[in-house]
Design a protein around this motif. Sequence first.
Motif, short mmCIF file in Angstrom:
data_model
loop_
_atom_site.label_atom_id
_atom_site.label_comp_id
_atom_site.label_asym_id
_atom_site.label_seq_id
_atom_site.Cartn_x
_atom_site.Cartn_y
_atom_site.Cartn_z
N UNK A 13 8.29 4.99 -5.45
CA UNK A 13 9.71 5.00 -5.79
C UNK A 13 10.59 5.46 -4.62
N UNK A 14 9.99 6.11 -3.62
CA UNK A 14 10.75 6.50 -2.43
C UNK A 14 10.64 5.47 -1.31
N UNK A 15 9.92 4.38 -1.55
CA UNK A 15 9.81 3.35 -0.55
C UNK A 15 8.56 3.45 0.31
N UNK A 16 7.71 4.44 0.06
CA UNK A 16 6.48 4.58 0.82
C UNK A 16 5.37 3.79 0.14
N UNK A 17 4.33 3.49 0.88
CA UNK A 17 3.20 2.74 0.34
C UNK A 17 2.07 3.69 -0.04
N UNK A 18 1.34 3.32 -1.06
CA UNK A 18 0.20 4.10 -1.50
C UNK A 18 -1.04 3.71 -0.71
N UNK A 19 -2.05 4.53 -0.75
CA UNK A 19 -3.29 4.24 -0.02
C UNK A 19 -3.96 2.99 -0.56
N UNK A 20 -3.75 2.67 -1.82
CA UNK A 20 -4.37 1.47 -2.40
C UNK A 20 -3.72 0.19 -1.89
N UNK A 21 -2.53 0.27 -1.30
CA UNK A 21 -1.85 -0.91 -0.77
C UNK A 21 -2.35 -1.30 0.62
N UNK A 22 -3.09 -0.44 1.28
CA UNK A 22 -3.56 -0.70 2.63
C UNK A 22 -4.73 -1.67 2.57
N UNK A 23 -4.69 -2.70 3.43
CA UNK A 23 -5.73 -3.72 3.47
C UNK A 23 -6.53 -3.60 4.75
N UNK A 24 -7.69 -4.23 4.76
CA UNK A 24 -8.54 -4.28 5.96
C UNK A 24 -8.50 -5.71 6.50
N UNK A 25 -8.26 -5.83 7.80
CA UNK A 25 -8.23 -7.12 8.46
C UNK A 25 -9.32 -7.18 9.51
N UNK A 26 -9.94 -8.35 9.64
CA UNK A 26 -10.88 -8.61 10.71
C UNK A 26 -10.14 -9.43 11.75
N UNK A 27 -9.96 -8.86 12.93
CA UNK A 27 -9.23 -9.52 14.00
C UNK A 27 -10.23 -10.01 15.04
N UNK A 28 -10.17 -11.31 15.34
CA UNK A 28 -11.05 -11.90 16.35
C UNK A 28 -10.18 -12.43 17.48
N UNK A 44 -13.97 -10.33 21.19
CA UNK A 44 -14.04 -9.10 20.40
C UNK A 44 -13.81 -9.41 18.93
N UNK A 45 -14.36 -8.56 18.08
CA UNK A 45 -14.12 -8.56 16.63
C UNK A 45 -13.92 -7.12 16.22
N UNK A 46 -12.75 -6.81 15.68
CA UNK A 46 -12.41 -5.44 15.33
C UNK A 46 -11.85 -5.39 13.91
N UNK A 47 -12.32 -4.43 13.11
CA UNK A 47 -11.74 -4.17 11.80
C UNK A 47 -10.56 -3.23 11.97
N UNK A 48 -9.43 -3.58 11.34
CA UNK A 48 -8.20 -2.80 11.46
C UNK A 48 -7.58 -2.64 10.08
N UNK A 49 -7.02 -1.45 9.81
CA UNK A 49 -6.30 -1.21 8.57
C UNK A 49 -4.82 -1.47 8.79
N UNK A 50 -4.15 -2.00 7.76
CA UNK A 50 -2.72 -2.21 7.85
C UNK A 50 -2.15 -2.72 6.54
N UNK A 51 -0.83 -2.64 6.43
CA UNK A 51 -0.17 -3.15 5.23
C UNK A 51 0.06 -4.65 5.33
N UNK A 52 0.35 -5.14 6.55
CA UNK A 52 0.59 -6.56 6.79
C UNK A 52 -0.18 -7.00 8.02
N UNK A 53 -0.25 -8.31 8.22
CA UNK A 53 -0.93 -8.85 9.40
C UNK A 53 -0.24 -8.40 10.68
N UNK A 54 1.08 -8.28 10.64
CA UNK A 54 1.83 -7.86 11.82
C UNK A 54 1.45 -6.45 12.25
N UNK A 55 1.19 -5.59 11.27
CA UNK A 55 0.77 -4.23 11.59
C UNK A 55 -0.61 -4.22 12.24
N UNK A 56 -1.49 -5.11 11.78
CA UNK A 56 -2.83 -5.20 12.36
C UNK A 56 -2.75 -5.70 13.81
#
Length: 105
Positions: A13-28, A44-56
């Motif tokens: 409700x304050x505009x922040x994201x919860x931990x459950x909203x964070x996704x894992x991306x595999x970036x190659x 390289x292949x790296x696992x990265x956490x982020x809310x969106x692809x842009x964050x990854x």
Amino acid sequence: MLYNITKLIGVKKRGFKMASDIKIYLVKGKMMVAHDKFPMWTKFEIYVRGLKKEHAIERIYSELGSRHKMKREHIKIESIEEVPIESVTDPSMLKLFELNKVVKY
């Protein structure tokens, strides 16, 4: 001190994201490791956490730039895909998702 992880991340409700909203991306991709007469590219292949692809993408540029002193033009990202937690093989990424509290000394 014990902190509740949802209080650290914030509530929706304050505009922040919860931990459950964070996704894992595999970036190659590939990065240039030799800048001399014969440039050499390494995959390289790296696992990265982020809310969106842009964050990854930003996280990849930040980590590879700080670890290997690389410029963004020497990092080529070929694919980004969201992966489920069951298919992640990185143990540090799995431990982050099991986290339910943070202890501050």
